[in-house]
Design a protein around this motif. Structure first.
Motif, PDB file in Angstrom:
ATOM      1  N   UNK A  96       2.177   2.774  -0.272  1.00 36.38           N
ATOM      2  CA  UNK A  96       3.351   3.648  -0.304  1.00 36.38           C
ATOM      3  C   UNK A  96       2.973   5.047   0.168  1.00 36.38           C
ATOM      4  N   UNK A  97       1.930   5.641  -0.406  1.00 32.20           N
ATOM      5  CA  UNK A  97       1.467   6.941   0.061  1.00 32.20           C
ATOM      6  C   UNK A  97       0.098   7.238  -0.549  1.00 32.20           C
ATOM      7  N   UNK A  98      -0.750   7.868   0.242  1.00 29.79           N
ATOM      8  CA  UNK A  98      -2.090   8.224  -0.228  1.00 29.79           C
ATOM      9  C   UNK A  98      -2.040   9.142  -1.439  1.00 29.79           C
ATOM     10  N   UNK A  99      -0.973   9.920  -1.585  1.00 27.96           N
ATOM     11  CA  UNK A  99      -0.870  10.831  -2.716  1.00 27.96           C
ATOM     12  C   UNK A  99      -0.852  10.082  -4.042  1.00 27.96           C
ATOM     13  N   UNK A 100      -0.217   8.910  -4.070  1.00 29.44           N
ATOM     14  CA  UNK A 100      -0.148   8.138  -5.313  1.00 29.44           C
ATOM     15  C   UNK A 100      -1.522   7.612  -5.686  1.00 29.44           C
ATOM     16  N   UNK A 101      -2.233   7.056  -4.692  1.00 31.58           N
ATOM     17  CA  UNK A 101      -3.583   6.570  -4.977  1.00 31.58           C
ATOM     18  C   UNK A 101      -4.509   7.719  -5.333  1.00 31.58           C
ATOM     19  N   UNK A 102      -4.361   8.858  -4.656  1.00 26.01           N
ATOM     20  CA  UNK A 102      -5.216  10.013  -4.942  1.00 26.01           C
ATOM     21  C   UNK A 102      -5.035  10.474  -6.384  1.00 26.01           C
ATOM     22  N   UNK A 103      -3.788  10.507  -6.854  1.00 23.73           N
ATOM     23  CA  UNK A 103      -3.561  10.926  -8.239  1.00 23.73           C
ATOM     24  C   UNK A 103      -4.280   9.987  -9.207  1.00 23.73           C
ATOM     25  N   UNK A 104      -4.060   8.682  -9.035  1.00 25.78           N
ATOM     26  CA  UNK A 104      -4.658   7.705  -9.940  1.00 25.78           C
ATOM     27  C   UNK A 104      -6.179   7.731  -9.822  1.00 25.78           C
ATOM     28  N   UNK A 105      -6.679   7.901  -8.614  1.00 24.92           N
ATOM     29  CA  UNK A 105      -8.125   7.924  -8.378  1.00 24.92           C
ATOM     30  C   UNK A 105      -8.773   9.131  -9.040  1.00 24.92           C
ATOM     31  N   UNK A 106      -8.189  10.312  -8.852  1.00 27.19           N
ATOM     32  CA  UNK A 106      -8.762  11.515  -9.451  1.00 27.19           C
ATOM     33  C   UNK A 106      -8.668  11.456 -10.975  1.00 27.19           C
ATOM     34  N   UNK A 107      -7.520  11.001 -11.466  1.00 28.83           N
ATOM     35  CA  UNK A 107      -7.354  10.899 -12.913  1.00 28.83           C
ATOM     36  C   UNK A 107      -8.388   9.955 -13.522  1.00 28.83           C
ATOM     37  N   UNK A 108      -8.501   8.752 -12.947  1.00 30.84           N
ATOM     38  CA  UNK A 108      -9.327   7.721 -13.582  1.00 30.84           C
ATOM     39  C   UNK A 108     -10.778   7.703 -13.151  1.00 30.84           C
ATOM     40  N   UNK A 109     -11.025   7.797 -11.841  1.00 27.98           N
ATOM     41  CA  UNK A 109     -12.382   7.614 -11.332  1.00 27.98           C
ATOM     42  C   UNK A 109     -13.186   8.901 -11.275  1.00 27.98           C
ATOM     43  N   UNK A 110     -12.525  10.042 -11.344  1.00 27.90           N
ATOM     44  CA  UNK A 110     -13.257  11.309 -11.348  1.00 27.90           C
ATOM     45  C   UNK A 110     -13.192  11.967 -12.729  1.00 27.90           C
ATOM     46  N   UNK A 111     -12.026  12.453 -13.120  1.00 31.47           N
ATOM     47  CA  UNK A 111     -11.954  13.193 -14.379  1.00 31.47           C
ATOM     48  C   UNK A 111     -12.245  12.305 -15.597  1.00 31.47           C
ATOM     49  N   UNK A 112     -11.536  11.179 -15.710  1.00 29.33           N
ATOM     50  CA  UNK A 112     -11.745  10.317 -16.878  1.00 29.33           C
ATOM     51  C   UNK A 112     -13.122   9.674 -16.866  1.00 29.33           C
ATOM     52  N   UNK A 113     -13.560   9.208 -15.681  1.00 28.00           N
ATOM     53  CA  UNK A 113     -14.886   8.586 -15.626  1.00 28.00           C
ATOM     54  C   UNK A 113     -15.968   9.581 -16.008  1.00 28.00           C
TER      55      UNK A 113
END
Length: 395
Positions: A96-113
């Motif tokens: 749908x859009x890279x922005x959606x994946x970027x949000x989930x990626x930063x939230x989960x794989x960067x900040x949360x991880x």
């Protein structure tokens, strides 16, 4: 579906090699659920979000309800899925859009991880359940205005005081920065690079959103500024020592990009294919011309090879055998071919390819950012060059 019905059923041009047959029922169910959700609640509106440079914060609770936030982590309210399921979710989000994946990626794989892997138990308990529930948003402050590909040269510092730390410096191009409730920030100390948990509202911590972007317009991208920002001693991530810690987080995010870029590529390919079947010139559909078929076949080949690569890396990650240079292989290849597919799809659509009524050039613009962030093409090339030759070209 039986083996016979797979071999005789209708061909899926986006899955010519039937890679979906290699997925478990649970993996397919997760992919289908994410696909249905974003097609219903995001796809009809994403062109407007992109045009108006607006991130759809209303989607965050929906993503949380699906278990997408920190979905591959265990405990603390996280879903604990396998790596392949996380990858498939990233693919459908970025379709749908890279922005959606970027949000989930930063939230989960960067900040949360970062908090999950390197934080104290108190930090985990304070932030991870709220972040998994979408009640708190995180960002990851590593990149600086003058130090992007070389984080070892970072200028942000953290100085020990009698009561904790004082943070000074600037981070740049930080996804989610302007809407984050907590920032995981990396700084140079007398003992080396360390990570810090910095809540929004901390004195001396401000953010400024970056405007006038031509890419990732539906994503919040910000500058983080720290001016004599005082932190308590327990703000430090106790298990994070040296650059290996933030680089481990980047590898988690890069893995999601390996899959996500293919989502953008799939949408571009499928859009071009539909258009080629319907658009008529010289008395017949343009898809009947050899040059157009050549383009579509090349796009399908690269898309399907990329899917097999992503799945292979996902299985290695689930087996605990995935190497950082293999992640570089996937990121370098799949983003590069996704951008090629987007550009080729634009040529099939002709003048319509530049319109927001079609998703192709929007995806191409977004992929220009994906090509650069989480390691540029040049950086991943040199990572693989070192893996192949045993000789480092970085210094």
């Amino acid at each position: 579906m039986s083996r016979a019905s797979r071999s005789t059923g209708p061909l899926d041009p986006s899955d010519l090699l039937d890679a979906s047959a290699l997925l478990s029922d649970e993996e397919r169910a997760i992919q289908d659920t994410v696909r249905r959700t974003v097609r219903e609640h995001a796809e009809p509106h994403v062109g407007t979000w992109f045009e108006q440079a607006e991130f759809p914060t209303a989607l965050v609770p929906r993503f949380a309800k699906l278990g997408l936030l920190g979905m591959h982590l265990t405990g603390y309210g996280c879903a604990g899925t396998n790596a392949v399921s996380y990858g498939l979710a990233c693919l459908e989000l970025e379709a749908v859009d890279s922005a959606l994946r970027s949000f989930v990626s930063v939230q989960g794989s960067l900040a949360m991880f970062a908090l999950w892997r390197f934080g104290s138990e108190a930090q985990k308990q304070e932030w991870l359940p709220r972040m998994a529930a979408g009640e708190a948003i995180g960002c990851f402050g590593l990149t600086e205005p003058d130090h992007g590909s070389d984080p070892s040269a970072m200028a942000t510092t953290a100085r020990r005081t009698s009561g904790g730390w004082v943070l000074n410096g600037t981070k740049m191009w930080i996804t989610n920065g302007g809407i984050a409730d907590v920032a995981v920030v990396w700084a140079r100390t007398d003992e080396g690079v360390r990570g810090f948990c910095v809540p929004r509202g901390t004195a001396g911590f401000t953010t400024r959103d970056i405007r006038h972007k031509l890419s990732l317009r539906a994503s919040v991208t910000s500058e983080l500024v720290f001016e004599d920002c005082e932190l308590p001693a327990d703000a430090q991530l106790p298990e994070a020592t040296g650059l290996r810690a933030p680089l481990a987080c980047l590898n988690e995010a890069r893995f999601g990009i390996v899959w996500g870029a293919l989502g953008a590529a799939r949408t571009c390919f499928e859009t071009a294919l539909r258009y080629a079947r319907e658009r008529e010139q010289f008395g017949r559909p343009i898809g009947a011309f050899q040059l157009t078929q050549h383009k579509l076949v090349d796009m399908a080949l690269e898309l399907n090879k990329g899917l097999l690569l992503a799945l292979h890396l996902g299985r290695r990650k689930d087996a605990g055998e995935l190497r950082p240079d293999q992640v570089s292989f996937g990121k370098l290849n799949n983003v590069r071919v996704a951008l090629d597919i987007a550009r080729e799809a634009r040529t099939i659509l002709g003048a319509n390819g530049i319109s927001l009524e079609y998703p192709v050039l929007r995806h191409a613009n977004n992929l220009e950012s994906v090509l650069t962030y989480e390691g540029t093409t040049e950086v991943h090339t040199l990572v693989l060059g070192e893996a192949i030759t045993g000789l480092s070209a970085f210094r």
